[in-house]
Design an enzyme around this catalytic site. Structure first.
Site, PDB file in Angstrom:
ATOM      1  CG  HIS A 206      -0.284   0.441   2.593  1.00 62.63           C
ATOM      2  ND1 HIS A 206       0.287  -0.592   3.346  1.00 62.63           N
ATOM      3  CD2 HIS A 206       0.037   1.596   3.265  1.00 62.63           C
ATOM      4  CE1 HIS A 206       1.066  -0.022   4.269  1.00 62.63           C
ATOM      5  NE2 HIS A 206       0.535   1.299   4.309  1.00 62.63           N
TER       6      HIS A 206
HETATM    7  C1  UD1 Z   1      -2.147   5.452   5.425  1.00 59.81           C
HETATM    8  C2  UD1 Z   1      -0.855   6.174   6.005  1.00 59.81           C
HETATM    9  C3  UD1 Z   1       0.198   4.940   6.114  1.00 59.81           C
HETATM   10  C4  UD1 Z   1      -0.297   3.770   6.610  1.00 59.81           C
HETATM   11  C5  UD1 Z   1      -1.517   3.443   6.182  1.00 59.81           C
HETATM   12  C6  UD1 Z   1      -2.301   2.260   7.082  1.00 59.81           C
HETATM   13  C7  UD1 Z   1      -0.508   8.642   5.724  1.00 59.81           C
HETATM   14  C8  UD1 Z   1       0.183   9.370   4.733  1.00 59.81           C
HETATM   15  N1  UD1 Z   1      -0.527   7.187   5.194  1.00 59.81           N
HETATM   16  O1  UD1 Z   1      -1.850   5.021   4.140  1.00 59.81           O
HETATM   17  O2  UD1 Z   1       1.350   5.488   6.764  1.00 59.81           O
HETATM   18  O3  UD1 Z   1       0.735   2.961   6.726  1.00 59.81           O
HETATM   19  O4  UD1 Z   1      -2.516   4.488   6.025  1.00 59.81           O
HETATM   20  O5  UD1 Z   1      -3.057   1.509   6.494  1.00 59.81           O
HETATM   21  O6  UD1 Z   1      -1.216   8.902   6.486  1.00 59.81           O
HETATM   22  N2  UD1 Z   1      -9.314   4.625   1.187  1.00 59.81           N
HETATM   23  C9  UD1 Z   1     -10.536   3.830   0.861  1.00 59.81           C
HETATM   24  N3  UD1 Z   1     -11.270   3.206   1.865  1.00 59.81           N
HETATM   25  C10 UD1 Z   1     -10.752   3.520   3.276  1.00 59.81           C
HETATM   26  C11 UD1 Z   1      -9.353   4.290   3.577  1.00 59.81           C
HETATM   27  C12 UD1 Z   1      -8.965   4.730   2.120  1.00 59.81           C
HETATM   28  O7  UD1 Z   1     -11.172   3.854  -0.213  1.00 59.81           O
HETATM   29  O8  UD1 Z   1     -11.298   3.080   4.290  1.00 59.81           O
HETATM   30  C13 UD1 Z   1      -8.679   5.091   0.044  1.00 59.81           C
HETATM   31  C14 UD1 Z   1      -8.719   6.804   0.288  1.00 59.81           C
HETATM   32  O9  UD1 Z   1      -9.844   7.305  -0.138  1.00 59.81           O
HETATM   33  C15 UD1 Z   1      -7.567   7.058  -0.553  1.00 59.81           C
HETATM   34  C16 UD1 Z   1      -6.571   6.054  -0.625  1.00 59.81           C
HETATM   35  O10 UD1 Z   1      -7.467   4.785   0.020  1.00 59.81           O
HETATM   36  O11 UD1 Z   1      -7.874   7.431  -1.716  1.00 59.81           O
HETATM   37  C17 UD1 Z   1      -5.422   5.923   0.529  1.00 59.81           C
HETATM   38  O12 UD1 Z   1      -5.946   6.214   1.674  1.00 59.81           O
HETATM   39  P1  UD1 Z   1      -5.282   7.335   2.747  1.00 59.81           P
HETATM   40  O13 UD1 Z   1      -5.728   7.332   4.171  1.00 59.81           O
HETATM   41  O14 UD1 Z   1      -4.794   8.708   2.170  1.00 59.81           O
HETATM   42  O15 UD1 Z   1      -3.435   6.516   2.762  1.00 59.81           O
HETATM   43  P2  UD1 Z   1      -3.343   5.087   3.173  1.00 59.81           P
HETATM   44  O16 UD1 Z   1      -2.479   4.454   1.725  1.00 59.81           O
HETATM   45  O17 UD1 Z   1      -4.129   4.014   3.839  1.00 59.81           O
END
Ligand code: UD1
Length: 317
Positions: A206
């Site tokens: 991820h």
């Molecule tokens: C985040 C953290 C990372 C951590 C990880 C744990 C930051 C910069 N990154 O990364 O350090 O290791 O969480 O899992 O804070 N999304 C969904 N559904 C969800 C959650 C996210 O669809 O329930 C989508 C979001 O809309 C976004 C993407 O996934 O487009 C990334 O999510 P985001 O929370 O920004 O970062 P992670 O990759 O999850």
């Protein structure tokens, strides 16, 4: 006696896991207000962890999920400031290195509220990682820095941070061993996926450096397809979105599944032949469970938090 108020901030999957043992310990001495930023919001990325670990529902959910880093962090700052004005915490508690951590830290610092950081002092020394920026900034505005290892304490000392630093051990260790027996008793995941112990590899990907880079993602999927072991791959929503957008695929050797809850992922880890991951937390859990782990990041991206690998980090923890 009036109890002091701690405002704990969680938002992303690993933070729910870490907050469970800390909240249990806090409850004897403090009034805790739990604030969920909403960074992770799908059932399988958020609610399931609250259910499994019997974490009480958050007192506030800010509903800030998705968006660019700046947008996400900025919206969290705006909403957290309102909550802090309402709750008037004596101290704000943040975990790890996500955007929720950074937003909590900055809001506390800007409002003159004491700040405590759990998992302080971890470094990859790669500022291209969003998490590294979050770690460094958070540590530099924290009043209480709770470090998992001696190496983390030394990292802080190198940056001139020595006051308020406590080596307290690793909260993920506490969470893992608290939940392992429950997971063994309750999880049906191996039977459901018809998996045998030691006969599959468990993969997760991820990190932005992998998930946002089509060439790297393609080479990872090609490698999974070519392995002699079946690869079980719970796919993070961001990774799924990018794989679809770029039209990437893997062969029948790779079993794509939804993100899993803590109990099922612990069982998938404990029974795997090996773990292939770019998650710092899973590197550490692999070490603690005694399962081989291959880290899917290039040198500077390794997430153990020290110079060196996550395994070295966990070993000292
Ligand atoms: C985040 C953290 C990372 C951590 C990880 C744990 C930051 C910069 N990154 O990364 O350090 O290791 O969480 O899992 O804070 N999304 C969904 N559904 C969800 C959650 C996210 O669809 O329930 C989508 C979001 O809309 C976004 C993407 O996934 O487009 C990334 O999510 P985001 O929370 O920004 O970062 P992670 O990759 O999850």
């Amino acid at each position: 006696m009036v109890r002091k108020t701690i405002a704990s901030i969680v938002g992303a999957r690993p933070q729910f896991i870490k907050s469970a043992p800390v909240s249990r310990a806090l409850s004897a001495h403090f009034r805790e207000v739990l604030i969920h930023t909403g960074q992770h919001y799908d059932y399988g990325m958020s609610d399931i962890f609250f259910e499994e670990m019997q974490i009480r529902p958050p007192d506030f959910n800010l509903g800030v999920g998705g968006g660019s880093h700046g947008e996400q962090t900025g919206k969290m700052l705006i909403e957290l400031e309102k909550v802090f004005a309402d709750v008037k915490p004596d101290c704000v508690l943040v975990y790890g290195d996500t955007n929720s951590t950074l937003a909590g830290a900055l809001t506390a610092a800007k409002n003159g509220i004491l700040l405590a950081h759990v998992e302080a002092g971890l470094r990859s020394y790669n500022r291209a990682m969003p998490e590294e920026v979050n770690r460094v900034v958070t540590d530099h505005v924290s009043n209480f820095l709770f470090c998992p290892t001696d190496a983390a304490v030394q990292n802080l000392a190198r940056e001139g941070i020595v006051d308020g630093v406590h080596r307290v051990g690793d909260v993920m260790y506490d969470a893992l061993f608290h939940n392992l027996l429950l997971a063994r008793a309750r999880s049906q995941i191996l039977a459901r996926l018809e998996l045998q112990k030691g006969e599959y590899a468990l993969a997760t990907v991820h990190r932005a450096a992998n998930a946002d880079n089509p060439a790297r993602m393609k080479s990872i999927l090609d490698a999974f397809s070519a392995l002699s072991l079946k690869v079980v791959f719970p796919v993070h929503p961001r990774t799924r979105k990018m794989i679809q957008e770029w039209g990437l695929s893997a062969n029948g050797n790779v079993l794509f599944i939804e993100p899993q809850g803590y109990f099922d992922i612990l069982m998938l880890q404990e029974n795997a032949n090996c773990i292939l991951t770019d998650s710092g937390g899973m590197q550490k859990e692999a070490y603690l469970l005694g399962v081989r782990c291959i880290t899917l990041t290039s040198g500077g991206d390794r997430m153990g938090g020290d110079r060196g690998s996550g395994l070295e980090q966990a070993g000292r923890g």
